[in-house]
Structure formats: C-alpha cells, structure tokens
Write a protein that holds these residues in place. Structure first.
Motif, PDB file in Angstrom:
ATOM      1  N   HIS A   1      20.804   0.808 -10.327  1.00  0.00           N
ATOM      2  CA  HIS A   1      19.386   0.519 -10.108  1.00  0.00           C
ATOM      3  C   HIS A   1      18.608   0.614 -11.418  1.00  0.00           C
ATOM      4  O   HIS A   1      17.748  -0.231 -11.713  1.00  0.00           O
ATOM      5  CB  HIS A   1      18.829   1.496  -9.066  1.00  0.00           C
ATOM      6  CG  HIS A   1      17.364   1.339  -8.794  1.00  0.00           C
ATOM      7  ND1 HIS A   1      16.786   0.137  -8.426  1.00  0.00           N
ATOM      8  CD2 HIS A   1      16.349   2.244  -8.844  1.00  0.00           C
ATOM      9  CE1 HIS A   1      15.490   0.306  -8.257  1.00  0.00           C
ATOM     10  NE2 HIS A   1      15.194   1.581  -8.516  1.00  0.00           N
TER      11      HIS A   1
ATOM     12  N   SER B   1       8.986   9.318 -10.382  1.00  0.00           N
ATOM     13  CA  SER B   1      10.137   8.809  -9.643  1.00  0.00           C
ATOM     14  C   SER B   1      10.563   7.467 -10.218  1.00  0.00           C
ATOM     15  O   SER B   1       9.740   6.707 -10.744  1.00  0.00           O
ATOM     16  CB  SER B   1       9.784   8.646  -8.159  1.00  0.00           C
ATOM     17  OG  SER B   1      10.776   7.931  -7.469  1.00  0.00           O
TER      18      SER B   1
ATOM     19  N   GLN C   1      11.255   4.998  -8.544  1.00  0.00           N
ATOM     20  CA  GLN C   1      10.647   3.963  -7.705  1.00  0.00           C
ATOM     21  C   GLN C   1       9.391   3.390  -8.341  1.00  0.00           C
ATOM     22  O   GLN C   1       9.005   2.248  -8.056  1.00  0.00           O
ATOM     23  CB  GLN C   1      10.319   4.530  -6.324  1.00  0.00           C
ATOM     24  CG  GLN C   1      11.556   4.907  -5.506  1.00  0.00           C
ATOM     25  CD  GLN C   1      11.199   5.465  -4.150  1.00  0.00           C
ATOM     26  OE1 GLN C   1      10.029   5.711  -3.853  1.00  0.00           O
ATOM     27  NE2 GLN C   1      12.207   5.682  -3.314  1.00  0.00           N
TER      28      GLN C   1
END
Length: 412
Positions: free
Chosen positions: A20, A87, A89
């Motif tokens: 990722h 994070s 994200q």
C-alpha cells in the motif's frame, strides 16, 4: 510476526501494508531522500521503515502524537521529501525537500535534555550491527516474549524491543492501550515475558496492582531505577535488566541483576566505552564505534568487572564552594532511610556559596525533612548535606516520565 495489543499480525499482513505504501510513493521518490513519519500505528511504522530502507531511502521518525504543524515544520527543516502524519490513510504530504542521503539511515531527534533537540542520523548498517550485538548480550531466545510498553517511534521500543526480537525469532507484543490495567493483565498472563518500559511505567504498574505484580524479565531504560522502586522490582522479578544508551549510538550497555540502581551493565561488544573516574568522583562517559566518538555528557564509572555505572549528567554535578557533590551519592543516603520511595538531588542557587544541594523526596508520612537531614548529616560531609529537603506527594517528571534535575533546578 507480532501482536499489537490483542491483535496478531502475520508477516503477510505487514507486507500488504508495505505494498500500500509503495502505491503511494514510488521508489524514485524514496531512493536517496528522507521520508518523515509521525504515525500512531506500530504496524504502519514498521512497514514504512521496511519500505524506505529497502528502497535506499532514509526515514525520520517522530512521536505519533506530534501535532501536524510541528511535524511538518520539523520535516521541512530536515529537507524531507514527504511526511506521513497520523495514519497512512491520510496519505503522504509531499514536501519535496532537497536533502540527499546516499546511505540509508534512521533519523531521530535527540531528547533535548541539554538544549534544543537536534537531528541524529544513524546509518541503517549501524542499526543492524546494534541488533546483532544486543541480542548477543541479552541472551534471550524465541520462547521469551517481549512486551513493549514504549512507543516504536523511539529507538528503545523499535530497535531493542521489536526489531531485535524479530531477528531472534520471538513474537513481540506492542502495547498501545493506554489503560495500565491492560498491560498488568498481559504481563501476569504471559509467563515468559520480557517487559520493556521506562521506570515511571513500572512505578504505575506497581501502584495499580498494589505491589502484587510479578515479572519474568524486565528491561528498564531512559533513566536508572531508583530507591524503593529498584528494590521492589528486584523482589518481584526473576531477572532485572538495566539498559543505557544515547541517540547517536542506540543501546550502549545492558546488564542483568544490577548491584545498584546506578549499574547499567556491560557495554555491547562493538563499542569501546571509557569512563575515567570512580564512584566518589565519576568521569564523563565517552563511547567510540570504529572511528566515531560520542561524548555523552553523562557522568559514570566502571567497576572491576567492567560494568558501567551511571551517576547522572555532567552538568548535574553541584559545585559547593569549589567542592563537587554528586547527586547519586546523596540520593543513596536518602534511599537508605526506611519509608523513602523516591529521591532526587539537584542544585539550587545560594547567595554565598554560589550553588547548594537540594533534595525532593516522596516518603511515608512519618518522615519529616528534619529526620532526613539528620540521616544525611550522619553519613555525609557537611558540604554534601542538602540545605533544603522537600517532601512531596509526587516528584515532577517530563512527558517521557523522566526526572530532569535541570528543570527542577530552574523551577523548584
């Protein structure tokens, strides 16, 4: 591979996070550049470290609680290419810094105890060398399970707590749960654990369990265990280890079953440690790795067996009318009094002598400052006897749980 609290993560889970990250940053954006991280999730931190180092980049680790503005400013000043904050994200904040790092390195800021924090660079090959020598000194195996109660954004937690454990095939447990009862229960239900923590956390664990907790092994770092806490930990632990290090070199020394709270063990094999002095008059601890020498500004000495003893910072020494007073020596006398739990000795200003000795103590209600001063007068030369002794409910500490004599001198 490892636990975070109760959740188990396999190597495949970590590799998925790595993939990722690789989708967000290309190798060309990493190689030779610095990537900054102020992340909270240990898995994200470990995965990012692996991606950056593998791609030939360097990583600047900051505490996950660092505010975004402060983290961005620090990353920009360091010349970082990108910053991950909070994070993964949230994605990387591209800073396009121009700093170039030919050698993959770990970068961290010093604690700032001697002034403004400075950025420390350690080549990743040096980190790998530390891990190998640390595991040799620790003499643990894969059956013993590390419980890491300190952040993995710090070398103590990341290198000696997690990466060293993974290297020897152990399965570490990283605790991010802020409730100390969770950690206490985990320790009691993990019979062959090695608990990594700072003294303040051990004090909390003792307090919430009313001194009923027991340990297999503990590794304490950040500051020596002191006073009643040192004795408590020895009485309820099969093996107590004290660890000493600095930002520039990581772990310097580690040793089991210390003879006193000043005993921080034997230097790691790849380091040359000099401490020209004695218990009565310690000298500066100077550490050399190959051609690189670090003056730690810590005071200490070696005993006949080569174990390193730490007396405090060089600038903590107190000059009373030209005579040196070592805080450690006075603290030892205070710790010898039944009922004293914690004691810290530090310098204060004196209009005639220039500097004087002051002590702050936590103790049972039956002890008065006058009683403590009397014990010091019986055991110490007059210039080492504290001019003032203050009995308090709690000794002020830094956010990291450390006692700072410098801050006490300035504010108390």
């Amino acid at each position: 591979m490892l636990f975070v609290n109760k959740a188990f993560f396999t190597s495949g889970d970590v590799e998925q996070v790595q993939r990722h990250i690789s989708q967000m940053l290309s190798s060309s954006q990493i190689t030779g550049h610095i990537i900054a991280a102020a992340l909270r999730d240990p898995i994200e931190i470990i995965a990012l470290v692996k991606v950056v180092i593998h791609a030939g980049g360097s990583i600047l680790l900051m505490n996950g609680d660092t505010p975004r503005g402060q983290a961005a400013q620090s990353a920009q000043e360091a010349g970082c290419q990108a910053l991950f904050h909070g994070s993964l994200q949230e994605g990387p904040y591209m800073l396009n810094g121009r700093a170039q790092m030919d050698i993959p390195s770990l970068l961290q800021f010093s604690s700032g105890t001697t002034g403004k924090p400075k950025m420390i660079r350690r080549a990743w090959s040096h980190v790998e060398r530390e891990i190998a020598n640390y595991n040799e000194a620790l003499q643990s195996d894969s059956a013993e399970q590390p419980i890491v109660l300190v952040p993995v954004s710090h070398s103590f937690g990341l290198i000696t707590g997690v990466l060293s454990a993974l290297e020897r095939g152990a399965v570490p447990i990283v605790v991010t749960d802020k409730n100390p009862k969770f950690a206490a229960h985990l320790i009691q239900t993990t019979p062959t654990s090695i608990v990594y923590a700072v003294p303040y956390l051990f004090h909390i664990l003792q307090s919430i369990t009313k001194n009923s907790i027991s340990f297999h092994k503990v590794v304490s770092s950040g500051a020596p265990l002191t006073g009643a806490l040192f004795e408590k930990m020895k009485s309820c632990t099969q093996h107590v280890y004290q660890q000493y290090g600095c930002s520039e070199l990581g772990c310097i020394a580690i040793g089991s079953d210390p003879s006193s709270h000043a005993d921080v063990g034997t230097p790691l094999r790849h380091l040359k440690v000099e401490a020209e002095g004695s218990e009565k008059e310690p000298g500066e601890i100077v550490v050399t790795m190959d051609e690189y020498t670090v003056h730690t500004h810590d005071a200490g000495w070696k005993n006949a067996e080569g174990r390193l003893h730490l007396a405090g910072r060089m600038d903590d020494l107190i000059n009373v009318t030209g005579l040196k007073v070592i805080p450690y020596e006075v603290e030892q006398v205070l710790f010898s009094v039944d009922g004293v739990e914690e004691a810290v000795v530090y310098k204060t200003r004196h209009k005639v002598w220039g500097e004087a000795v002051k002590a702050m103590v936590t103790a049972s209600s039956s002890l008065s400052p006058e009683m403590l001063k009397q014990r010091c007068m019986e055991r110490l030369p007059s210039h080492k006897v504290p001019s003032t002794i203050v009995v308090v409910n709690e000794i002020p500490k830094t956010a990291a749980g450390k006692v700072s004599r410098k801050l006490l001198s300035e504010n108390y």
